[in-house]
Design a protein around this motif. Structure first.
Motif, short mmCIF file in Angstrom:
data_model
loop_
_atom_site.label_atom_id
_atom_site.label_comp_id
_atom_site.label_asym_id
_atom_site.label_seq_id
_atom_site.Cartn_x
_atom_site.Cartn_y
_atom_site.Cartn_z
N ASP A 14 0.86 -1.18 0.00
CA ASP A 14 0.00 0.00 0.00
C ASP A 14 0.90 1.23 0.00
N SER A 39 5.23 0.19 -2.53
CA SER A 39 4.87 0.20 -3.95
C SER A 39 4.85 -1.23 -4.49
N ASP A 58 -3.39 -3.10 -2.19
CA ASP A 58 -4.27 -1.98 -2.52
C ASP A 58 -4.49 -1.96 -4.03
N ILE A 59 -5.73 -1.85 -4.44
CA ILE A 59 -6.02 -1.92 -5.86
C ILE A 59 -5.54 -0.67 -6.60
N ARG A 60 -5.46 0.46 -5.86
CA ARG A 60 -4.99 1.71 -6.48
C ARG A 60 -3.68 2.13 -5.81
N LEU A 61 -2.59 1.94 -6.51
CA LEU A 61 -1.27 2.29 -6.00
C LEU A 61 -0.66 3.38 -6.87
N SER A 65 -0.29 -0.07 -10.77
CA SER A 65 -1.47 -0.29 -9.94
C SER A 65 -1.47 -1.69 -9.34
N GLU A 68 -2.08 -4.20 -11.95
CA GLU A 68 -0.89 -4.51 -12.75
C GLU A 68 0.04 -5.45 -11.98
N THR A 86 -10.02 -2.43 -1.56
CA THR A 86 -10.68 -1.63 -2.58
C THR A 86 -11.54 -0.53 -1.96
N ASP A 90 -14.24 0.77 -6.84
CA ASP A 90 -13.39 -0.25 -7.45
C ASP A 90 -14.03 -1.63 -7.49
N LEU A 93 -13.81 -3.68 -10.70
CA LEU A 93 -12.44 -4.13 -10.93
C LEU A 93 -12.11 -5.32 -10.03
#
Length: 214
Positions: A14, A39, A58-61, A65, A68, A86, A90, A93
Motif C-alpha cells: 500500500d 509500492s 491496494d487496488i490503487r497504488l 497499480s 498490474e 478496494t 473499485d 475491478l
C-alpha cells in the motif's frame, strides 16, 4: 540490495504510510507477521520462487497499480493468494480480479477483526494447498523411478488382478511379477497395495512412461 522474501507472512502492499502502519499493527495484535511495501515495484523486485504467504494489495497504488501487480504475478505463475483492498468505486475491478484468480477483496472502510480473520483463512488454505502440492510432487518423483514393467504390474495389481493373472497378461513368470511388485512398492515407499491405492490410480500408473522397460 533488497533482501529476498522467504518466510510465510502477510505482505502489505500500500502506498499510504498510515494504512501500512495501521495494518501492520493490527496483525501484530493477532501475532501475525507482516512485511510492508510502499509500492508494487518494490514488492515485485523482492519476489523469489521461494516467496510464500498472502498478499494484501491496494487496488490503487502510485506507480504500477494493484491490478498490474496482480497481472505480473500471474505472468510469473506465482501461487501466493492475493486479497485486494478496494474503495467502493473499485468493486467492478475487484470482481473481475476474482474471476482472474484473486483470493478475495475487502472494501474500505473495513472491520479490523473481519479483515484479519479473512486473511488468516486465506493463509490456512494456502498452506494446505502448498502441503498438498509438495506431497503430489513427491509422489510424482517416486512414480518417475518406476520402470515401465513395474508400472504395468502395479497397475494390474491395483485393479485387483492376482499375481498369476498378471503373469499371464504380461507373459512373464509369477516370480518375475513378485519381484517387480515388491521392488515397485519399495520405490513408492508403500507397505502394501492398500496403502498405495489411497494415493495412486491404476490408470495413472499404466499410462505413464517408466524409466526402463524391464
Amino acid at each position: 540490495m533488497t533482501k529476498p522474501i522467504s518466510a510465510p507472512l502477510v505482505h502489505i502492499v500500500d502506498d499510504d504510510d498510515a494504512i501500512r502502519d495501521a495494518l501492520s499493527w493490527l496483525f501484530s495484535t493477532r501475532q501475525v507477521d507482516t512485511q510492508v511495501w510502499s509500492s508494487g515495484e518494490a514488492f515485485l523486485q523482492a519476489m523469489t520462487p521461494e516467496t510464500s504467504g498472502c498478499i494484501l494489495l491496494d487496488i490503487r497504488l502510485g506507480g504500477i497499480s494493484g491490478l498490474e501487480v496482480f497481472e505480473r504475478l500471474r505472468q510469473m505463475h506465482a501461487t501466493l493468494p492475493v486479497i485486494f483492498l478496494t474503495g467502493h468505486g473499485d468493486l467492478p475491478l475487484a470482481v473481475n480480479a476474482l474471476k482472474q484468480g484473486a483470493a478475495d477483496f475487502i472494501e474500505k472502510p473495513f472491520n479490523d477483526n473481519d479483515l484479519v480473520d479473512r486473511v488468516l483463512e486465506v493463509l490456512r488454505s494456502y498452506r494446505l494447498s502448498q502441503a498438498e502440492r509438495a506431497s503430489e510432487n513427491a509422489l510424482e518423483r517416486r512414480l518417475d523411478t518406476l520402470s515401465q514393467r513395474e508400472r504395468e504390474v502395479l497397475g494390474l495389481a491395483l485393479e485387483g488382478r492376482l499375481n498369476k493373472q498378471i503373469a499371464e497378461d504380461l507373459n512373464i513368470t509369477m516370480r518375475t511379477v513378485e519381484v517387480h511388485r515388491a521392488r515397485a512398492l519399495d520405490k513408492m515407499q508403500a507397505r502394501s497395495l492398500l496403502e498405495l491405492a489411497r494415493c495412486v490410480d491404476p490408470i495413472r500408473l499404466r499410462s505413464g512412461t517408466g524409466s526402463a522397460t524391464n
